[in-house]
Scaffold this motif. Structure first.
Motif, PDB file in Angstrom:
ATOM      1  N   THR A 192     -24.035  38.534  16.948  1.00  0.00           N
ATOM      2  CA  THR A 192     -23.006  38.844  15.790  1.00  0.00           C
ATOM      3  C   THR A 192     -21.860  39.383  16.684  1.00  0.00           C
ATOM      4  O   THR A 192     -20.946  39.736  15.920  1.00  0.00           O
ATOM      5  N   VAL A 193     -21.926  39.677  17.839  1.00  0.00           N
ATOM      6  CA  VAL A 193     -20.786  40.133  18.574  1.00  0.00           C
ATOM      7  C   VAL A 193     -20.006  39.224  19.671  1.00  0.00           C
ATOM      8  O   VAL A 193     -20.840  38.573  20.320  1.00  0.00           O
ATOM      9  N   ASP A 194     -18.808  39.125  19.479  1.00  0.00           N
ATOM     10  CA  ASP A 194     -18.148  38.059  20.512  1.00  0.00           C
ATOM     11  C   ASP A 194     -17.815  38.574  21.855  1.00  0.00           C
ATOM     12  O   ASP A 194     -17.213  37.901  22.744  1.00  0.00           O
ATOM     13  N   THR A 195     -18.254  39.659  22.207  1.00  0.00           N
ATOM     14  CA  THR A 195     -18.135  40.260  23.751  1.00  0.00           C
ATOM     15  C   THR A 195     -19.306  40.033  24.513  1.00  0.00           C
ATOM     16  O   THR A 195     -20.325  40.289  23.922  1.00  0.00           O
ATOM     17  N   ILE A 196     -19.029  39.684  25.640  1.00  0.00           N
ATOM     18  CA  ILE A 196     -20.104  39.615  26.443  1.00  0.00           C
ATOM     19  C   ILE A 196     -20.098  40.920  27.703  1.00  0.00           C
ATOM     20  O   ILE A 196     -19.030  41.236  28.059  1.00  0.00           O
ATOM     21  N   PHE A 197     -21.072  41.494  27.547  1.00  0.00           N
ATOM     22  CA  PHE A 197     -21.325  42.588  28.422  1.00  0.00           C
ATOM     23  C   PHE A 197     -21.754  42.283  29.748  1.00  0.00           C
ATOM     24  O   PHE A 197     -22.679  41.589  30.028  1.00  0.00           O
ATOM     25  N   GLU A 198     -21.488  43.168  30.893  1.00  0.00           N
ATOM     26  CA  GLU A 198     -21.950  42.983  32.281  1.00  0.00           C
ATOM     27  C   GLU A 198     -22.726  44.428  32.428  1.00  0.00           C
ATOM     28  O   GLU A 198     -22.328  45.584  32.310  1.00  0.00           O
ATOM     29  N   VAL A 199     -23.818  43.967  32.982  1.00  0.00           N
ATOM     30  CA  VAL A 199     -24.837  45.176  33.426  1.00  0.00           C
ATOM     31  C   VAL A 199     -24.916  44.629  35.102  1.00  0.00           C
ATOM     32  O   VAL A 199     -25.559  43.845  35.310  1.00  0.00           O
ATOM     33  N   SER A 200     -24.663  45.820  35.829  1.00  0.00           N
ATOM     34  CA  SER A 200     -24.658  45.573  37.246  1.00  0.00           C
ATOM     35  C   SER A 200     -26.025  46.342  37.710  1.00  0.00           C
ATOM     36  O   SER A 200     -26.739  47.024  37.251  1.00  0.00           O
ATOM     37  N   ALA A 201     -26.279  46.236  39.100  1.00  0.00           N
ATOM     38  CA  ALA A 201     -27.447  46.862  39.643  1.00  0.00           C
ATOM     39  C   ALA A 201     -27.538  48.118  39.700  1.00  0.00           C
ATOM     40  O   ALA A 201     -28.251  48.987  39.921  1.00  0.00           O
ATOM     41  N   ASN A 202     -26.211  48.893  39.770  1.00  0.00           N
ATOM     42  CA  ASN A 202     -26.072  50.350  39.479  1.00  0.00           C
ATOM     43  C   ASN A 202     -25.897  50.949  38.324  1.00  0.00           C
ATOM     44  O   ASN A 202     -25.403  52.021  38.163  1.00  0.00           O
ATOM     45  N   LYS A 203     -26.607  50.323  37.342  1.00  0.00           N
ATOM     46  CA  LYS A 203     -26.601  50.569  36.023  1.00  0.00           C
ATOM     47  C   LYS A 203     -25.277  50.585  34.905  1.00  0.00           C
ATOM     48  O   LYS A 203     -25.370  51.072  33.744  1.00  0.00           O
ATOM     49  N   VAL A 204     -24.260  50.250  35.410  1.00  0.00           N
ATOM     50  CA  VAL A 204     -23.014  50.029  34.672  1.00  0.00           C
ATOM     51  C   VAL A 204     -23.254  49.181  33.570  1.00  0.00           C
ATOM     52  O   VAL A 204     -23.712  47.894  33.839  1.00  0.00           O
ATOM     53  N   PHE A 205     -22.605  49.595  32.447  1.00  0.00           N
ATOM     54  CA  PHE A 205     -22.795  48.659  31.284  1.00  0.00           C
ATOM     55  C   PHE A 205     -21.539  48.591  30.703  1.00  0.00           C
ATOM     56  O   PHE A 205     -21.052  49.486  30.144  1.00  0.00           O
ATOM     57  N   VAL A 206     -20.519  47.401  30.909  1.00  0.00           N
ATOM     58  CA  VAL A 206     -19.371  47.537  30.407  1.00  0.00           C
ATOM     59  C   VAL A 206     -18.865  46.216  29.885  1.00  0.00           C
ATOM     60  O   VAL A 206     -19.518  45.135  30.036  1.00  0.00           O
ATOM     61  N   PRO A 207     -18.037  45.979  28.760  1.00  0.00           N
ATOM     62  CA  PRO A 207     -17.545  44.644  28.107  1.00  0.00           C
ATOM     63  C   PRO A 207     -16.828  43.942  29.300  1.00  0.00           C
ATOM     64  O   PRO A 207     -16.133  44.754  30.209  1.00  0.00           O
ATOM     65  N   ARG A 208     -17.076  42.704  29.296  1.00  0.00           N
ATOM     66  CA  ARG A 208     -16.410  41.873  30.552  1.00  0.00           C
ATOM     67  C   ARG A 208     -15.519  40.824  29.943  1.00  0.00           C
ATOM     68  O   ARG A 208     -14.450  40.563  30.394  1.00  0.00           O
ATOM     69  N   TYR A 209     -16.153  39.946  29.169  1.00  0.00           N
ATOM     70  CA  TYR A 209     -15.234  38.854  28.499  1.00  0.00           C
ATOM     71  C   TYR A 209     -15.427  39.066  27.054  1.00  0.00           C
ATOM     72  O   TYR A 209     -16.373  39.503  26.468  1.00  0.00           O
ATOM     73  N   TYR A 210     -14.351  38.329  26.515  1.00  0.00           N
ATOM     74  CA  TYR A 210     -14.181  38.337  24.888  1.00  0.00           C
ATOM     75  C   TYR A 210     -14.281  36.660  24.592  1.00  0.00           C
ATOM     76  O   TYR A 210     -13.352  35.935  25.127  1.00  0.00           O
ATOM     77  N   ALA A 211     -15.082  36.257  23.733  1.00  0.00           N
ATOM     78  CA  ALA A 211     -15.106  34.789  23.463  1.00  0.00           C
ATOM     79  C   ALA A 211     -14.121  34.625  22.491  1.00  0.00           C
ATOM     80  O   ALA A 211     -14.696  35.124  20.983  1.00  0.00           O
ATOM     81  N   ASP A 212     -13.153  34.232  22.461  1.00  0.00           N
ATOM     82  CA  ASP A 212     -12.229  33.971  21.198  1.00  0.00           C
ATOM     83  C   ASP A 212     -12.317  32.482  20.552  1.00  0.00           C
ATOM     84  O   ASP A 212     -11.802  31.580  21.118  1.00  0.00           O
ATOM     85  N   ILE A 213     -13.117  32.740  19.815  1.00  0.00           N
ATOM     86  CA  ILE A 213     -13.422  31.310  18.892  1.00  0.00           C
ATOM     87  C   ILE A 213     -12.383  31.081  17.768  1.00  0.00           C
ATOM     88  O   ILE A 213     -12.120  31.711  16.851  1.00  0.00           O
ATOM     89  N   ARG A 214     -11.561  30.035  17.913  1.00  0.00           N
ATOM     90  CA  ARG A 214     -10.202  29.834  17.600  1.00  0.00           C
ATOM     91  C   ARG A 214     -10.657  28.962  16.051  1.00  0.00           C
ATOM     92  O   ARG A 214      -9.770  29.102  15.048  1.00  0.00           O
ATOM     93  N   LYS A 215     -11.682  28.026  16.052  1.00  0.00           N
ATOM     94  CA  LYS A 215     -11.798  27.266  14.906  1.00  0.00           C
ATOM     95  C   LYS A 215     -13.322  27.248  14.541  1.00  0.00           C
ATOM     96  O   LYS A 215     -14.227  27.523  15.339  1.00  0.00           O
ATOM     97  N   LYS A 216     -13.550  27.394  13.062  1.00  0.00           N
ATOM     98  CA  LYS A 216     -14.768  27.226  12.605  1.00  0.00           C
ATOM     99  C   LYS A 216     -15.587  28.750  12.756  1.00  0.00           C
ATOM    100  O   LYS A 216     -16.736  28.579  12.524  1.00  0.00           O
ATOM    101  N   LYS A 217     -14.908  29.608  12.974  1.00  0.00           N
ATOM    102  CA  LYS A 217     -15.355  30.933  13.362  1.00  0.00           C
ATOM    103  C   LYS A 217     -16.155  31.508  12.091  1.00  0.00           C
ATOM    104  O   LYS A 217     -15.446  31.513  10.962  1.00  0.00           O
ATOM    105  N   LEU A 218     -17.331  32.024  12.123  1.00  0.00           N
ATOM    106  CA  LEU A 218     -17.670  32.917  10.952  1.00  0.00           C
ATOM    107  C   LEU A 218     -16.917  34.024  10.639  1.00  0.00           C
ATOM    108  O   LEU A 218     -16.877  34.912  11.359  1.00  0.00           O
ATOM    109  N   PRO A 219     -16.618  34.213   9.298  1.00  0.00           N
ATOM    110  CA  PRO A 219     -15.799  35.251   8.970  1.00  0.00           C
ATOM    111  C   PRO A 219     -16.417  36.564   9.325  1.00  0.00           C
ATOM    112  O   PRO A 219     -17.643  36.739   9.362  1.00  0.00           O
TER     113      PRO A 219
END
Length: 396
Positions: free
Chosen positions: A229-256
């Motif tokens: 239910t979240v459009d952000t793709i998060f990155e977890v690296s080997a040193n335990k960092v957890f950060v938002p990395r990509y945003y999937a901007d779905i332009r058509k037919k997106k669930l409200p």
């Protein structure tokens, strides 16, 4: 470390509230997806090493009848298959001959109880996760039980590890004895746990039950993590960092947004009835590309994002490899990508159908490939036989 973890958790928590907004957060790399621009097929001959392929029929034996492949791995000279019906792992040699199995269901020493949430295979071990036990069970490739890893009150629907010391458990809107968090980082070497991204009770009630085809991809010591239910793709690296990395901007037919953040079952019902795209269902990564799988009520789409160019290369329903012929492949539930290698499996019933039609529906452009392909398919004799494994490599 504790303060930095809390800071990251707060940032992610605040960000998650706005992930369904119309515009992407400025700090994220945006992938703009318009499925109206999709094509039925995309020829990927220039993306792969067309001189390399492996087509491997897995040996069928009375004590090795694969029911339903959930995951598959290639590790050195071994192919390992997680059979969800058998509740364990079958191990094959690289030529497809049967090597052994790791199926130890029970409550005795060296056995694991059911159900299983996930299985992970490293270069030397198989890790089996039955959540009711509060432990992860470790075996070698010969099936020898080695140890258990205590979860220390955490929980996960799935997990991954790079070094077999730190285990990252993705909770996906689940609760645990340590509370409700999206990610638990279990450090077995230092005997500590970091729990990241707290979840409130309303989200636990509403969003639980919304499943994905996979929750993460691993490449080059990083994981790209999906949260349903979240459009952000998060990155977890080997040193335990957890950060938002990509945003999937779905332009058509997106669930409200309001529907997506409400009750999961009602949202899935709405998406089906209104031909909406729920979000990203699966993610894979190579050195050059991100592959995002999503779908509406009628079609599945493969979004190929070029990380170097920072733009979408294609949106298609299938891949073809014209250098070999009109061979089609997909990135759905019958495939996985690891270390720039696409591993897919062809069920025996599909092989039998091609044999019965004498490969009439196949046009080949490469004689060497044609011979190898037909030889593998012709080795299947019944619909109950084990599948054929197909490996191709992406160019770096």
């Amino acid at each position: 470390m504790k303060n930095s973890t809390i800071f990251i958790s707060l940032i992610v928590a605040m960000l998650s509230c706005s992930l369904w907004d119309k515009n992407a957060p400025k700090e994220l790399e945006t992938i703009k997806i318009d499925v109206d621009k999709s094509t039925k097929t995309k020829d990927i001959s220039t993306w792969i090493d067309t001189s390399y392929y492996e087509i491997v029929p897995l040996e069928t034996k009375p004590n090795c009848l694969i029911g339903e492949i959930k995951k598959i791995w290639v590790r050195g000279n071994k192919i390992l298959v997680y059979d969800e019906m058998a509740k364990g792992i079958y191990v094959f040699n690289r030529d497809g001959s049967y090597h052994g199995c790791i199926i130890a269901v029970g409550n005795g020493p060296g056995q694991y109880p059911l159900p299983l949430n996930d299985v992970v295979v490293t270069d030397s071990h198989v890790y089996i996760f039955p959540p009711v036990s509060g432990k992860i069970f470790a075996y070698d490739f010969e099936g020898k039980f080695e140890k258990t890893i205590d979860l220390n009150g955490t929980w996960g629907d799935t997990f991954f590890t790079w070094d077999e010391e730190v285990f990252n458990l993705i909770a996906s809107w689940s609760n645990s004895k340590r509370g409700a968090f999206q990610l638990h980082v279990l450090d077995t070497k230092n005997n500590c746990v970091n729990s990241i991204w707290p979840v409130n009770e309303d989200d636990l009630k509403n969003r639980r039950g919304w499943g994905l085809d996979n929750y993460y991809s691993l490449y080059n010591k990083r994981a790209l993590v999906l949260v349903s239910t979240v459009d952000t793709i998060f990155e977890v690296s080997a040193n335990k960092v957890f950060v938002p990395r990509y945003y999937a901007d779905i332009r058509k037919k997106k669930l409200p947004r309001k529907i997506a953040c409400g009750n999961a079952y009602e949202a899935l019902h709405y998406a089906t009835n209104n031909d909406c795209i729920k979000g990203i269902d699966k993610i894979e990564e190579t050195s050059r590309y991100l592959f995002l799988m999503l779908g509406d009520s009628e079609k599945d789409y493969i979004v190929t994002y070029d990380k170097k160019k920072k733009e979408i290369e294609s949106i298609s329903n299938f891949f073809t490899i014209h250098a070999w012929g009109d061979i089609q492949c997909s990135l759905g539930q019958s495939s996985v990508i690891e270390n720039d290698t696409l591993i897919s499996w062809i069920p025996a019933n599909i092989c039998m159908r091609w044999k019965e039609n004498n490969f009439d529906s196949c046009n080949f452009n490469n004689k060497r490939f044609e011979d190898a392909y037909k030889k593998a398919i012709n080795s299947i004799h019944t619909e109950e036989d084990n599948p054929v494994i197909f490996l191709i490599k992406f160019e770096k």
